[in-house]
Design a protein around this motif. Sequence first.
Motif, PDB file in Angstrom:
ATOM      1  N   ASN A 103       0.847  -1.392  -0.060  1.00  0.00           N
ATOM      2  CA  ASN A 103      -0.040  -0.147  -0.040  1.00  0.00           C
ATOM      3  C   ASN A 103       0.949   1.185  -0.069  1.00  0.00           C
ATOM      4  OD1 ASN A 103      -2.511  -1.381  -0.079  1.00  0.00           O
ATOM      5  ND2 ASN A 103      -2.648  -1.539   2.207  1.00  0.00           N
TER       6      ASN A 103
ATOM      7  N   GLY B  29      -6.499  -7.647   1.604  1.00  0.00           N
ATOM      8  CA  GLY B  29      -5.911  -6.450   0.889  1.00  0.00           C
ATOM      9  C   GLY B  29      -4.452  -6.291   1.159  1.00  0.00           C
TER      10      GLY B  29
ATOM     11  N   SER C 211      -4.963  -7.865  -8.102  1.00  0.00           N
ATOM     12  CA  SER C 211      -6.424  -7.972  -8.267  1.00  0.00           C
ATOM     13  C   SER C 211      -6.764  -9.247  -8.140  1.00  0.00           C
ATOM     14  CB  SER C 211      -6.589  -7.508  -9.765  1.00  0.00           C
ATOM     15  OG  SER C 211      -6.238  -6.328 -10.131  1.00  0.00           O
TER      16      SER C 211
ATOM     17  N   TRP D 164      -9.941  -5.013  -7.945  1.00  0.00           N
ATOM     18  CA  TRP D 164      -8.592  -4.195  -8.232  1.00  0.00           C
ATOM     19  C   TRP D 164      -7.820  -4.253  -6.836  1.00  0.00           C
ATOM     20  CZ3 TRP D 164      -7.416  -3.162 -13.011  1.00  0.00           C
ATOM     21  CH2 TRP D 164      -8.713  -2.984 -14.016  1.00  0.00           C
TER      22      TRP D 164
ATOM     23  N   ASP E 135      -6.684  -2.226  -4.873  1.00  0.00           N
ATOM     24  CA  ASP E 135      -7.144  -1.388  -3.625  1.00  0.00           C
ATOM     25  C   ASP E 135      -8.601  -1.803  -3.347  1.00  0.00           C
ATOM     26  OD1 ASP E 135      -8.700  -0.394  -5.796  1.00  0.00           O
ATOM     27  OD2 ASP E 135      -7.936   1.745  -5.552  1.00  0.00           O
TER      28      ASP E 135
ATOM     29  N   GLU F  86     -11.348  -1.778  -5.051  1.00  0.00           N
ATOM     30  CA  GLU F  86     -12.451  -1.320  -5.844  1.00  0.00           C
ATOM     31  C   GLU F  86     -13.015  -2.623  -6.682  1.00  0.00           C
ATOM     32  OE1 GLU F  86     -13.505   1.627  -9.497  1.00  0.00           O
ATOM     33  OE2 GLU F  86     -11.790   1.966  -8.480  1.00  0.00           O
TER      34      GLU F  86
END
Length: 503
Positions: A153, A215, A437, A482, A484, A486
């Motif tokens: 991140n 994540g 992803s 995706w 992040d 989304e």
Amino acid sequence: MQIKIAILFAAASTAAADTLPPRFQSVDVPSHVYDGGWEHFVGGGAAVFDCNGDDQPELFVAGGSNPAQLFINTSEATVSFHSNTPSQMSLTGVTGAYPLDIDGDGFLDLAVLRVGKDLLLRGKPDCAFEPFETLKFQSQDHWTTGFSATWENGQSLPTLAFGTYVDRSNPDGPFEACGPTLLYRPEGTTYGDPIHLEPGHCSLSILFSDWARMGRADLRVSNDRHYYVRGGQEQLWAMEDTPRLYGQEDGWLPYSIWGMGIASRDLTRDGFPEVYLTSMGDQKFQIFDPASDGPTWRDATYERGTTAHRPHVGEDGRPSTGWHAQFGDVNNDGLDDIFVAKGNVEQMPDAAQTDPNNLLMQTEGGQFAETASEAGVASMEKSRGGALADFNGDGWLDLVVVNRGSDLEVFQNEPQAGNWIMVDLGQSLPNHTAVGSFIEVKTAKGVQTREITIGGGHASGIIGFHHFGLGDAETAEVRVIWPDGETGAWQTFSPNRVIRFRR
């Protein structure tokens, strides 16, 4: 964010796929041999990636004591390659390579693993390469046998992990003389000194994976018990600010194998990846347990018929030695299959000398059946790395295999019945190929989930279109989650085409 979708091409729909094994034909390619002394008993990988923008993947193949070679894809209906190796890539000491877009410029770069100093090569137009001059990446003299990369991140550069094998400078080696896994976390737009993930247990394959869909990608390491001998095991590193090993208190189940390669894919259709681990003696298929609330995979090797622990043809009944492993739907029936490259380390008397490669086909009930001989890919060479990839754009996965001491092999998959789609992801962010992803493809059979990773296998990496077999489905719904988090909307497509998602 706006997402644009472009359909590149379509082909006539095919009939329902049978669960027949595929038919492969050997393809003549220029000679290339991975060879060398004991430092090249392991390794021998291939990088599969498109470096000239024609949507057909090239091959960069390790040579060990021989120079590595770049093979340009010249396929039309028939798969074909010619050798055209720039001087920057004609390297000796190469054990394997992995493609990735490090600097986000849209050209794929290469992480080159070596007996010696590892290299990062910057991709340029028309398959030209040069050393990176701005990243400050520095490698020491290692025996490198594994690689993986992820984007953590907030970072514009990927985090790089190099798995090292025996520490050749240790005078008490080679046994119990394993080097560390080296973690290069970016410092802005450059790399500093690597973090040593220790203890190291002689890794032969490593893979960043967001196994919990949280994540964050953690680092799995598969280690060779032959050299750590005792006190070691397989490893999973939590990529926290200070990386830490998962333990039994977290749900990790310790086990020790002669670990050679990692393959990861969701086969139970619960959205979480299973793993297939190659070894000397048998192969391990492990199913993720989402109820454990931790990094828990439970062995299902015998239950699913994936042991591949002895040669399936010939009279040599000694245990097999597995190297590269990869999931892929080679007959487009909507069920992922498993390819395993096999071969004796050199002349190990307790292991099979004639050890054919495996092609384990998944059936509707989730079992696997051996089909390599019938399919024409049961090579008896000392195989090491390889890849399943569509080299000629017909929607059917072909095969490349790197052999120790004998020529590179390429096999073309002959189309039968079975629909397919291929998905190409891209974004304008630094992580240009959207590593991290998840692609989801829904048909009447359920949802296939594909995590986009760099790493695993045995010294062999691949970037390109993401292939999904669809069986007899006449439509498929596709969406992308995706890196992040989304989540795109489900969208419906007809089969037998390539679809680009651009964010």
